[in-house]
Design a protein around this motif. Structure first.
Motif, short mmCIF file in Angstrom:
data_model
loop_
_atom_site.label_atom_id
_atom_site.label_comp_id
_atom_site.label_asym_id
_atom_site.label_seq_id
_atom_site.Cartn_x
_atom_site.Cartn_y
_atom_site.Cartn_z
N PHE A 537 0.88 -1.13 0.11
CA PHE A 537 -0.09 -0.10 0.01
C PHE A 537 0.95 1.16 -0.02
O PHE A 537 0.60 2.17 -0.85
CB PHE A 537 -1.15 -0.05 1.14
CG PHE A 537 -1.77 1.03 1.19
CD1 PHE A 537 -3.09 0.93 0.64
CD2 PHE A 537 -1.50 2.27 1.81
CE1 PHE A 537 -4.03 2.16 0.83
CE2 PHE A 537 -2.67 3.17 2.06
CZ PHE A 537 -3.65 3.16 1.45
N ASP A 538 1.89 1.26 0.79
CA ASP A 538 2.71 2.48 0.95
C ASP A 538 3.65 2.79 -0.23
O ASP A 538 3.78 3.84 -0.53
CB ASP A 538 3.84 2.61 2.27
CG ASP A 538 2.94 2.43 3.57
OD1 ASP A 538 1.90 2.95 3.60
OD2 ASP A 538 3.52 2.01 4.50
N LYS A 539 3.78 1.53 -0.98
CA LYS A 539 4.91 1.91 -2.12
C LYS A 539 3.85 2.68 -3.39
O LYS A 539 4.31 3.50 -3.93
CB LYS A 539 4.91 0.47 -2.71
CG LYS A 539 5.72 0.24 -4.03
CD LYS A 539 6.26 -1.09 -4.62
CE LYS A 539 6.62 -1.32 -5.78
NZ LYS A 539 7.14 -2.64 -6.38
N ARG A 542 2.14 7.34 -3.13
CA ARG A 542 3.44 8.11 -3.39
C ARG A 542 3.49 9.15 -2.84
O ARG A 542 4.53 9.95 -2.23
CB ARG A 542 3.65 8.16 -4.88
CG ARG A 542 3.64 6.68 -5.59
CD ARG A 542 4.24 6.93 -7.02
NE ARG A 542 4.58 5.61 -7.57
CZ ARG A 542 3.66 4.60 -8.18
NH1 ARG A 542 2.29 5.38 -8.41
NH2 ARG A 542 3.90 3.61 -8.78
N ASP A 543 2.15 9.97 -2.67
CA ASP A 543 2.27 11.21 -2.21
C ASP A 543 2.11 11.16 -0.48
O ASP A 543 1.90 12.17 0.13
CB ASP A 543 1.26 12.06 -2.63
CG ASP A 543 -0.13 11.56 -2.66
OD1 ASP A 543 -0.35 10.37 -1.88
OD2 ASP A 543 -1.15 12.00 -3.05
N GLY A 544 1.94 9.88 0.04
CA GLY A 544 1.64 9.77 1.42
C GLY A 544 0.39 10.49 2.02
O GLY A 544 0.46 10.84 3.17
N LEU A 589 -9.11 4.40 -2.08
CA LEU A 589 -9.30 3.64 -0.89
C LEU A 589 -8.12 4.10 0.40
O LEU A 589 -6.85 4.24 -0.03
CB LEU A 589 -9.07 2.05 -1.12
CG LEU A 589 -10.03 1.50 -2.38
CD1 LEU A 589 -9.73 0.02 -2.36
CD2 LEU A 589 -11.42 1.52 -1.78
N ASP A 590 -8.46 4.08 1.68
CA ASP A 590 -7.71 4.24 2.53
C ASP A 590 -7.17 2.70 2.90
O ASP A 590 -7.55 1.57 2.41
CB ASP A 590 -8.01 4.88 3.66
CG ASP A 590 -9.61 4.42 4.30
OD1 ASP A 590 -9.58 3.16 4.24
OD2 ASP A 590 -10.15 5.08 4.98
N PHE A 591 -6.18 2.61 4.14
CA PHE A 591 -5.69 1.46 4.06
C PHE A 591 -6.57 0.46 4.94
O PHE A 591 -6.73 -0.69 4.38
CB PHE A 591 -4.44 1.61 5.20
CG PHE A 591 -3.76 0.27 5.44
CD1 PHE A 591 -3.05 -0.42 4.28
CD2 PHE A 591 -3.91 -0.52 6.75
CE1 PHE A 591 -2.54 -1.44 4.48
CE2 PHE A 591 -3.10 -1.67 7.02
CZ PHE A 591 -2.39 -2.17 5.66
#
Length: 730
Positions: A537-539, A542-544, A589-591
């Motif tokens: 997901f974090d990969k 990209r914009d955090g 989608l959020d985590f």
């Protein structure tokens, strides 16, 4: 002694068929089972003073219909060349349902058969049964008169227990009390002759069981008849024993089946009830012996402190909270500090009924079941079973779940009710205990029954009881060897004796429960899965921002599941999933939503996997029994592969697959038509039997169960392995 009765006296003969109705039939000059034969007893054969009382109608059992089926089946069990030798009549009577037939009454009954031959035909054996019923009823009448010392026409409940003993049977106290309560309308605890006959009939017709236990057994026996032909084979009996939660070994239950069925490979439902009563009696006798072994003070009962030892000897590793709740709900007082055989059986009956779960756990299972069974049909389908298991926090292993379903889904409907789901979960936990034991034995290099610190760590890693940092759980200090109980973790040395089997399994079970709770909180993913999903997901976030859009999600899916991402037929389903998860319509989608999406995506893959298996079974033309044998082989081989942890991917991709290297190891060395399997020949045929791309250099690559089935068909057709028994041999 059969049917849960303990033999205490030489006289026997009470059958679960009851006695009164058949004698009454004889006194009406009516045949018991067959057209009237010469010599069949009639009313004029006995004085009027010996006329038998009319009983209340029997409950839960049609004795005439039952006897009509039991006599021929008992006859066929002991006959030779169509004739039953007189010496085998007692055995045949017991097969009909009589407990320890009285030798004198057997000889009296035989004396009416004046053929001059030492053998009997079926009709003659039926006549013997008629006469035996008459003499048995007369014996009961005399015994009642003896107990009625004041000639009041009634006997007390205490005297009734002694009366049962004169016929060689001792029903458990709670079972006798239940039967008495059913007829003792005025609460006087005194029974007249008619009530006595009813109690005798009730206890014997239920084969020594309580009413609830008997009704359960009757229902189960009917469900065992999968194909509806009224007969069951040995395999179904073995499955039934496991379903009931009995601790008898399969060899023991099969020996009882063989004794009950004789030379026949199947038995009728009525015969099965007799067979199960013998299995139940064997279980009771085993319990009796284990009580003696666990009775440390030798007082003939078990204290609450001695009970855990008994349960472990029976093969249980119980949650004692569940045990004490079962004792309470079995009606055992909290201040009852010692349990006799009858009380322990009552406790175990409730404990088994709940499959060893606590009240809280039973409620959790019920809530999940009802949540899935939205239409309230009382059953859930195969794919829903996988979901229910995951929602309850158990790490899903599709093949193992399918393997367990076979053992509880008697009618092979592919659907489970609530009771069956509970039983499947119990069996799942039992398999974990077996794995814990196996890991302990493999790591116990000294064979002394105690693991060193290093061996303990290795065993815990083998069963997956580690956290994300690779740390193993620390046992309770009070359970460790006294010499090291007070040593700090930093002072422990690898070669120190550390933990025995009991503490190892208890610790591993606590760890598994903690992992289950974590799995439950993470939406059906374990900690490693969540970490991997977070990394993916974090990969792509990209914009955090904490969420990913449709394009990033598509790229993510392509990385994790390339074969599905490139399949245009899957795109509508993926879009549908996204619309269901993204309820606020943000287009991203959020985590938390991503976790939900992956869970639904996994369900979609499992549904496809189920359809793939159905197609493979049809193409391979294996029957249900063969499929399950191969599944057991597949699961065992997969559990044994050392690199299984490296083959999993976010809980959806590799956990239910077997490495090609594992396949090669499984079959290398099996016999072929030309002798020992040639490695290159095996390699070539395995490559041919697998889908393109599955076989990689050096034995890399993985296969799922449907592909394994098709590979088995290919290897059998090419005679690389000799026959369908290979799975059993493996």
């Amino acid at each position: 002694a059969a049917h849960g009765f303990a033999s205490t006296a030489p006289r026997g003969g009470i059958g679960f068929l009851g006695v009164v109705e058949t004698v009454t039939a004889a006194s009406r000059d009516s045949p018991l089972l067959v057209p009237a034969q010469p010599g069949t007893p009639k009313a004029e054969d006995f004085p009027a003073s010996e006329a038998q009382p009319q009983p209340a109608p029997p409950r839960k059992i049609d004795k005439k219909a039952l006897v009509r089926k039991m006599i021929p089946s008992a006859f066929r069990q002991y006959q030779e060349d169509g004739e039953l030798h007189r010496d085998n009549v007692p055995n045949a009577l017991e097969a009909v349902g009589y407990t320890k037939p009285d030798p004198d009454d057997v000889q009296k009954a035989l004396s009416h058969i004046r053929t001059g031959y030492s053998t009997l035909g079926l009709d003659e054996f039926a006549e013997v049964v008629s006469w035996y019923e008459v003499y048995l009823a007369k014996a009961i009448e005399r015994a009642f008169t003896v107990c009625d010392t004041d000639n009041s026409g009634s006997i007390s409940a205490d005297e009734l227990a002694e009366l049962f003993k004169t016929f060689g049977i001792v029903p458990m106290t709670h079972i006798l009390e239940e039967a008495i309560t059913e007829v003792d309308e005025d609460g006087s605890a005194c029974l007249n002759k008619e009530q006595f006959h009813t109690v005798m009939q009730t206890v014997t017709s239920r084969m020594g069981c309580s009413k609830d236990e008997y009704d359960t057994l009757v229902g189960i026996c009917h469900r065992c008849d999968k194909d509806g032909n009224g007969e069951l084979d040995a395999l179904e009996v073995g499955v039934l024993v496991k379903w009931l939660g009995y601790t008898l070994e399969e060899e023991e239950s099969q020996a009882i089946f063989k004794e009950s069925a004789g030379s026949h490979s199947t038995m009728q439902l009525e015969e099965l009830m007799v067979c199960i009563s013998k299995v139940r009696e064997a279980e009771i006798q085993k319990l009796r012996k284990l009580i003696e072994q666990s009775d440390e003070d030798g007082n003939g009962t078990l204290s609450r402190n001695e009970l855990p030892s008994l349960l472990r000897r029976m093969g249980f590793w119980p949650d004692m909270t569940a045990v004490w709740e079962a004792a309470e709900d079995a009606g055992l007082p909290a201040d009852d500090l010692d349990f006799d055989l009858g009380e322990l059986w009552r406790l175990l009956t409730v404990y088994r009924m709940r499959e060893g779960f606590t009240r809280k756990e039973v409620k959790e299972i019920e809530v999940v079941f009802n949540r899935i069974d939205k239409d309230k049909v009382g059953e859930i389908a195969t794919m829903d079973v996988n979901r229910a298991v995951r929602w309850l926090g158990y790490s899903v292993d599709v093949e193992e779940i399918q393997s367990l379903m076979v053992q509880v889904d008697f009618d092979e409907s592919g659907r489970l009710n609530l009771v069956e789901l509970q039983k499947m979960l119990r069996m799942h936990k039992e398999r974990w205990v077996i794995r814990f034991r196996d890991a302990f034995e493999k790591c116990n290099s000294s064979g002394g029954g105690v693991l060193t610190v290093a061996e303990y760590r290795k065993a815990m890693h083998m069963v997956g009881c580690v956290d994300s940092s690779g740390n193993v759980p620390v046992p309770l200090a009070r359970e460790l060897a006294p010499a090291i109980a007070n040593i700090t973790a930093s002072e422990l040395q690898d070669d120190m004796p550390y933990i025995d089997l009991r503490v190892f399994i208890n610790t591993a079970l606590l760890c598994q429960e903690a992992l289950r709770r974590t799995f439950l909180q993470n939406g059906g993913f374990d900690a490693a899965d969540i970490a991997e999903l977070r990394e993916h997901f974090d990969k792509y976030d990209r914009d955090g921002s904490g969420d990913i859009g449709d394009r990033e999600l598509a790229q993510l899916l392509e990385e994790i599941f390339p074969e599905m991402a490139h399949d245009p037929t899957k795109r509508p389903m993926i879009r549908q999933l996204l619309s269901e998860i993204d309820r606020n319509g943000s287009g991203s989608l959020d985590f938390r939503e991503f976790i939900m999406f992956m869970d639904r995506f996994r369900e979609m893959r499992q549904a496809e996997r189920h359809e793939k298996e159905c197609q493979a079974v049809a193409k391979a033309a294996f029957n249900a029994k063969e499929v399950e044998e191969f599944r057991e082989l597949f699961v065992a081989a997969r559990v044994g592969q050392e690199d299984v942890s490296q083959e999993t991917s976010v809980g959806v991709s590799g956990a239910d697959m077997l490495s090609v290297r594992g396949v090669l190891q499984l079959f290398r060395g099996f016999s072929t038509s030309g002798g020992k399997a040639n490695s290159w020949n095996l390699l070539r045929h395995v490559r041919e039997g697998l889908p393109e791309g599955r076989f990689q250099a050096g034995g890399e690559g993985r296969v799922d169960f449907p592909e394994f089935l098709l590979l088995m068909r290919h290897l059998i057709d090419k005679k690389v392995i000799s026959d369908l028994q290979t799975g059993s041999k493996a």
